[in-house]
Design an enzyme around this catalytic site. Structure first.
Site, PDB file in Angstrom:
ATOM      1  CG  LEU A 114     -35.553-111.965   3.999  1.00  0.00           C
ATOM      2  CD1 LEU A 114     -34.172-112.607   4.105  1.00  0.00           C
ATOM      3  CD2 LEU A 114     -36.596-112.863   4.657  1.00  0.00           C
ATOM      4  CG  ASP A 115     -39.913-108.358   8.395  1.00  0.00           C
ATOM      5  OD1 ASP A 115     -40.266-107.533   7.540  1.00  0.00           O
ATOM      6  OD2 ASP A 115     -40.677-109.194   8.905  1.00  0.00           O
ATOM      7  CE  LYS A 116     -32.000-102.401  11.527  1.00  0.00           C
ATOM      8  NZ  LYS A 116     -32.061-100.973  11.927  1.00  0.00           N
TER       9      LYS A 116
END
Length: 330
Positions: A114-116
């Site tokens: 998952l993106d930051k």
């Protein structure tokens, strides 16, 4: 030709690549295992092993002259990733997911990412085989998200997101999209391109303000608070195994973001762009055309834009296609 120094294995005992065999004990990643093998630090049955060696459980493997410990029992965790945590096993990166989970009993790694700036459900495990089967785009396993935008959701936006959007030199697969709030949608994907939802929304001139994953296959986020984790239950794991029983697999671990895995759709230049994009394009000044080549029909190919590796350009703040993804075939 694949090399093998396995001498003690029974004829029907399954063989595994040495780097995978080492990584599955939890002492390091496959890439790190490759480096150890290249440096001559690994022996199989007393002989220094080379790259490409396959071994079985009957072989004696040592690293730096220390016997390799047995493969640990498989571990499967459900984690509610908070915003700000990076999905990497690199200990040099601050706030990496391994340190955040702080699981001490075995070396674990995330299934996908998952993106930051995104939050929500992510699975972690020490079982590389299940990672491959869950992540491969062709296996079409569902992932569900709650996503908020910077402006009201329209019926047109919902329809176009669901039908497929041109990003990363491909057209996204059809997906399920439902408006659940003034500026919020529920979206279910069966592929995992790099920053897919954000890129899809940007192409349609929307910007994501929050993104939370709430389900992967049969695993729901439930009541887990941000930063909390739990074990996958026996019933959940049994259903996962049933769902991936016919899934394709590769020996090398797959990554969640693989544009090549989805490049089966039409070419981007064959897709009609939104009217506002066509208007912006028409308003832009055109550079003078180059003189035609003496080669006649080959001039167009020579005068066209140069191409680079697909899928590596970033979308601009307006959501337009990256320059290195224009006028290219998938």
């Amino acid at each position: 030709m694949t090399e093998s120094v396995s001498s003690h294995a029974e004829p029907l005992m399954p063989l595994t690549r040495l780097n995978k065999f080492i990584s599955e004990t939890g002492i390091c990643s496959r890439r790190e295992a490759d480096r150890l093998i290249e440096q001559g630090c690994v022996k199989v049955n007393g002989t220094i092993a080379g790259m490409g060696v396959k071994v079985s459980a009957a072989d004696e493997v040592s690293v730096n002259n220390k016997p390799l410990r047995a493969k640990p029992a498989p571990v499967y965790l459900v984690y509610n990733k908070p915003i700000g945590i990076t999905c990497t096993t690199d200990p040099e990166i601050a706030e990496n997911i391994v340190d955040a989970v702080n699981y001490k009993k075995s070396r674990i790694f995330p299934i996908g990412r998952l993106d930051k700036p995104s939050s929500g459900l992510i699975l972690l495990t020490n079982d590389g085989d299940i990672v491959n089967k869950i992540l491969r785009a062709g296996n079409a396993h569902e992932k569900e998200y709650i996503v908020s935008m910077d402006k009201p959701i329209t019926a047109d936006f919902v329809a176009r997101m669901a039908a497929g959007v041109p990003i990363l030199d491909t057209i996204t697969k059809p997906c399920k999209v439902k408006k659940i709030g003034h500026n919020t949608i529920n979206i279910i994907l069966t592929q995992g391109l790099n920053r897919q939802i954000r890129r899809m929304a940007s192409y349609l001139d929307f910007n994501v303000t929050s993104l939370k994953r709430v389900r992967i296959m049969n695993i729901d986020l439930g009541e887990l608070r941000p930063g909390q984790w739990r074990y996958v239950t026996e019933s959940e794991l049994a259903l996962i195994n049933a769902m991936i029983s016919d899934s394709s697999n590769t020996e090398e671990a797959s990554q969640l973001e693989q544009p090549k895995a989805a490049r089966s759709g039409p070419r981007i230049k064959d897709v009609a762009q939104p009217a506002n994009r066509r208007a912006r394009h028409a308003a832009q000044p055109h550079s003078p055309s180059r003189k035609p080549s003496r080669a006649g029909g080959k001039a167009g190919a020579k005068n066209g834009p140069s191409t680079q590796a697909a899928g590596k350009g970033r979308s601009s703040s307006k959501g337009s296609l990256p320059k290195n993804a224009r006028n290219k075939r998938p």
